[in-house]
Scaffold this motif. Sequence first.
Motif, PDB file in Angstrom:
ATOM      1  N   LEU A   1       4.807 -30.800   8.017  1.00 41.95           N
ATOM      2  CA  LEU A   1       4.866 -29.747   7.016  1.00 41.95           C
ATOM      3  C   LEU A   1       4.884 -28.399   7.711  1.00 41.95           C
ATOM      4  N   GLY A   2       5.679 -27.494   7.169  1.00 45.74           N
ATOM      5  CA  GLY A   2       5.756 -26.160   7.744  1.00 45.74           C
ATOM      6  C   GLY A   2       4.644 -25.268   7.240  1.00 45.74           C
ATOM      7  N   PRO A   3       4.502 -24.087   7.819  1.00 48.73           N
ATOM      8  CA  PRO A   3       3.497 -23.123   7.355  1.00 48.73           C
ATOM      9  C   PRO A   3       3.711 -22.781   5.884  1.00 48.73           C
ATOM     10  N   ASP A   4       2.605 -22.581   5.151  1.00 51.95           N
ATOM     11  CA  ASP A   4       2.714 -22.230   3.730  1.00 51.95           C
ATOM     12  C   ASP A   4       1.822 -21.038   3.386  1.00 51.95           C
ATOM     13  N   ALA A   5       1.579 -20.179   4.379  1.00 47.56           N
ATOM     14  CA  ALA A   5       0.610 -19.096   4.206  1.00 47.56           C
ATOM     15  C   ALA A   5       1.122 -18.006   3.270  1.00 47.56           C
ATOM     16  N   PHE A   6       0.197 -17.483   2.464  1.00 49.28           N
ATOM     17  CA  PHE A   6       0.431 -16.251   1.716  1.00 49.28           C
ATOM     18  C   PHE A   6       0.136 -15.069   2.641  1.00 49.28           C
ATOM     19  N   PHE A   7       0.796 -13.948   2.395  1.00 48.83           N
ATOM     20  CA  PHE A   7       0.668 -12.807   3.304  1.00 48.83           C
ATOM     21  C   PHE A   7      -0.764 -12.277   3.385  1.00 48.83           C
ATOM     22  N   ASP A   8      -1.542 -12.482   2.311  1.00 47.00           N
ATOM     23  CA  ASP A   8      -2.897 -11.935   2.277  1.00 47.00           C
ATOM     24  C   ASP A   8      -3.950 -12.947   2.684  1.00 47.00           C
TER      25      ASP A   8
ATOM     26  N   ARG B   1       0.827  -1.212   0.000  1.00 49.03           N
ATOM     27  CA  ARG B   1       0.000   0.000   0.000  1.00 49.03           C
ATOM     28  C   ARG B   1       0.859   1.259   0.000  1.00 49.03           C
ATOM     29  N   SER B   2       1.968   1.209   0.707  1.00 45.05           N
ATOM     30  CA  SER B   2       2.874   2.367   0.726  1.00 45.05           C
ATOM     31  C   SER B   2       3.533   2.560  -0.630  1.00 45.05           C
ATOM     32  N   LEU B   3       3.899   1.457  -1.280  1.00 45.44           N
ATOM     33  CA  LEU B   3       4.463   1.557  -2.630  1.00 45.44           C
ATOM     34  C   LEU B   3       3.451   2.183  -3.585  1.00 45.44           C
ATOM     35  N   ALA B   4       2.177   1.813  -3.441  1.00 40.50           N
ATOM     36  CA  ALA B   4       1.141   2.378  -4.310  1.00 40.50           C
ATOM     37  C   ALA B   4       1.033   3.891  -4.123  1.00 40.50           C
ATOM     38  N   ARG B   5       1.123   4.338  -2.877  1.00 38.25           N
ATOM     39  CA  ARG B   5       1.031   5.777  -2.614  1.00 38.25           C
ATOM     40  C   ARG B   5       2.250   6.516  -3.174  1.00 38.25           C
TER      41      ARG B   5
ATOM     42  N   THR C   1      11.124  -6.312   3.408  1.00 37.66           N
ATOM     43  CA  THR C   1      10.394  -7.553   3.666  1.00 37.66           C
ATOM     44  C   THR C   1      11.201  -8.695   3.079  1.00 37.66           C
ATOM     45  N   THR C   2      10.708  -9.915   3.270  1.00 32.34           N
ATOM     46  CA  THR C   2      11.417 -11.095   2.779  1.00 32.34           C
ATOM     47  C   THR C   2      10.444 -12.031   2.084  1.00 32.34           C
ATOM     48  N   LYS C   3      11.000 -12.927   1.334  1.00 28.97           N
ATOM     49  CA  LYS C   3      10.200 -13.943   0.649  1.00 28.97           C
ATOM     50  C   LYS C   3       9.339 -14.721   1.632  1.00 28.97           C
ATOM     51  N   SER C   4       9.898 -15.046   2.786  1.00 30.56           N
ATOM     52  CA  SER C   4       9.150 -15.863   3.745  1.00 30.56           C
ATOM     53  C   SER C   4       8.000 -15.101   4.392  1.00 30.56           C
ATOM     54  N   HIS C   5       7.997 -13.779   4.273  1.00 27.21           N
ATOM     55  CA  HIS C   5       6.841 -12.997   4.729  1.00 27.21           C
ATOM     56  C   HIS C   5       5.756 -12.939   3.651  1.00 27.21           C
ATOM     57  N   ILE C   6       6.154 -13.038   2.391  1.00 30.30           N
ATOM     58  CA  ILE C   6       5.196 -12.982   1.290  1.00 30.30           C
ATOM     59  C   ILE C   6       4.503 -14.333   1.103  1.00 30.30           C
ATOM     60  N   TRP C   7       5.294 -15.406   1.088  1.00 30.30           N
ATOM     61  CA  TRP C   7       4.755 -16.768   0.949  1.00 30.30           C
ATOM     62  C   TRP C   7       5.678 -17.695   1.737  1.00 30.30           C
TER      63      TRP C   7
ATOM     64  N   LEU D   1       6.587 -10.622  -6.660  1.00 25.63           N
ATOM     65  CA  LEU D   1       6.430  -9.165  -6.700  1.00 25.63           C
ATOM     66  C   LEU D   1       5.092  -8.776  -7.321  1.00 25.63           C
ATOM     67  N   ARG D   2       4.731  -9.440  -8.414  1.00 23.27           N
ATOM     68  CA  ARG D   2       3.435  -9.151  -9.028  1.00 23.27           C
ATOM     69  C   ARG D   2       2.296  -9.413  -8.043  1.00 23.27           C
ATOM     70  N   TYR D   3       2.388 -10.528  -7.354  1.00 23.68           N
ATOM     71  CA  TYR D   3       1.353 -10.903  -6.383  1.00 23.68           C
ATOM     72  C   TYR D   3       1.259  -9.851  -5.276  1.00 23.68           C
ATOM     73  N   LEU D   4       2.425  -9.418  -4.797  1.00 25.09           N
ATOM     74  CA  LEU D   4       2.477  -8.399  -3.755  1.00 25.09           C
ATOM     75  C   LEU D   4       1.883  -7.081  -4.251  1.00 25.09           C
ATOM     76  N   LEU D   5       2.328  -6.615  -5.408  1.00 26.00           N
ATOM     77  CA  LEU D   5       1.883  -5.324  -5.930  1.00 26.00           C
ATOM     78  C   LEU D   5       0.406  -5.346  -6.303  1.00 26.00           C
ATOM     79  N   ASP D   6      -0.065  -6.498  -6.793  1.00 25.68           N
ATOM     80  CA  ASP D   6      -1.470  -6.611  -7.176  1.00 25.68           C
ATOM     81  C   ASP D   6      -2.399  -6.417  -5.980  1.00 25.68           C
ATOM     82  N   SER D   7      -1.914  -6.736  -4.792  1.00 24.91           N
ATOM     83  CA  SER D   7      -2.744  -6.552  -3.595  1.00 24.91           C
ATOM     84  C   SER D   7      -3.063  -5.085  -3.356  1.00 24.91           C
ATOM     85  N   ALA D   8      -2.257  -4.189  -3.949  1.00 24.44           N
ATOM     86  CA  ALA D   8      -2.513  -2.737  -3.853  1.00 24.44           C
ATOM     87  C   ALA D   8      -2.866  -2.153  -5.222  1.00 24.44           C
ATOM     88  N   HIS D   9      -3.318  -3.035  -6.138  1.00 28.14           N
ATOM     89  CA  HIS D   9      -3.787  -2.619  -7.466  1.00 28.14           C
ATOM     90  C   HIS D   9      -2.689  -1.934  -8.273  1.00 28.14           C
TER      91      HIS D   9
END
Length: 407
Positions: free
Chosen positions: A385-392, A118-122, A207-213, A150-158
Amino acid sequence: MAASKRFKAGFSPTIDCAVLVVALEKGFATDESLSLELVRRPSTADLLADWETIDLQGLHLSATLPVASALGLPDLPANLVAPFVLATGGATFAVSQVLHDDLAEQGMKIPDPGTLARSLARVAASRQTAKLQPLVFAVEHRLAVSVFELRYLLDSAHMRIGHDVNLVVAAPVDMPKMLETGDIDGFYVAEPHGTSAVLQGTARIVTTKSHIWQNAPEKVLAVSRDWASTQPATLEALLRALYRSGEWCASHANIEELAGILAAPHYLDVDGDLILPALTGFISHSPARMLERPGFFSTSNKAANFPWQSQALWFYSQMLRWNDCPPEFAGDASAYEAACEAFRPDLFRNAMKPIFAPVPAANMKLEGTLQAPVHVGASRSGLVLGPDAFFDGRIFDPEKIAPGNEN
């Protein structure tokens, strides 16, 4: 004992080459009567260029590239498959000090990917209003895992790449210097290059990859489908050597030795202190502040090496989403099957049988459902199995993109 089997692999200098390097340096390949030769190249582009010219049998590649190869996308060797995941996690998103300060003013809360997007979008909107050029971020290949994350991350803020931000392809080792000179505003790539830029005082890790997915594949071993079918004994010996190497790399007792091995000029060619953050999970956000991220980088345990076909299909879904492959592939059963079969859990299972390694019984799973470690069925013994959550919080069901599925 003389080695009866030979394997020549190309790698580029990022932290996720560790399993290949240690398989050679600590004798795990020799234990399998395998002569392992490693060839260093500065970038993915160089590895791909040398795939046939120097007779390589394997490549250390971004996990997306075998999928892209299976789909026949241009400028890639044909028919690559991935029987082994070399590492999960391990990448950082580093930005310039100037951009970091702008993002902080816009509400970024490090290391939260949502507030970052969201900050990147602003910031991007403000630059457009001021008629400034879009932000520029560097990645290691136009179809690397980092691009899709990166696309997945940026798409969350359109936000859209090519409109709100631009991407350039560069060798990972060159990215810190490009940031310092102002050629780019940030980069997303496997360590130790983010840490290197931070400790030089020119970057901040936001941020890091492990925070995104969480626990998502970063690099795989890629081989040709034909070679895998004609050289099963060599492949299985190699996969067992890599599995044992991954266990050694994952042991806390070996961290300092591993950093020393990887620091050598013929591997990463950096100071060992730049490698330690990725191995310990204490990532330098700035020279004075650390981010603690357990599981930041994994080479073993929790099925880290298993090539989940559901993850291959997530990459395929993103290639469809962003028009990297023809839109008619969306309803093509052969394209779906090709993407799925780019990851080869069958080859992994065959190799692990003699050493009784716990292996998942399924080839796919719902991606994004696990918030904490969980026990699951496995071929030999209990497996976690370890956590596999997406940030969103989204969940990816691979069956929903299968042709003929109307749900």
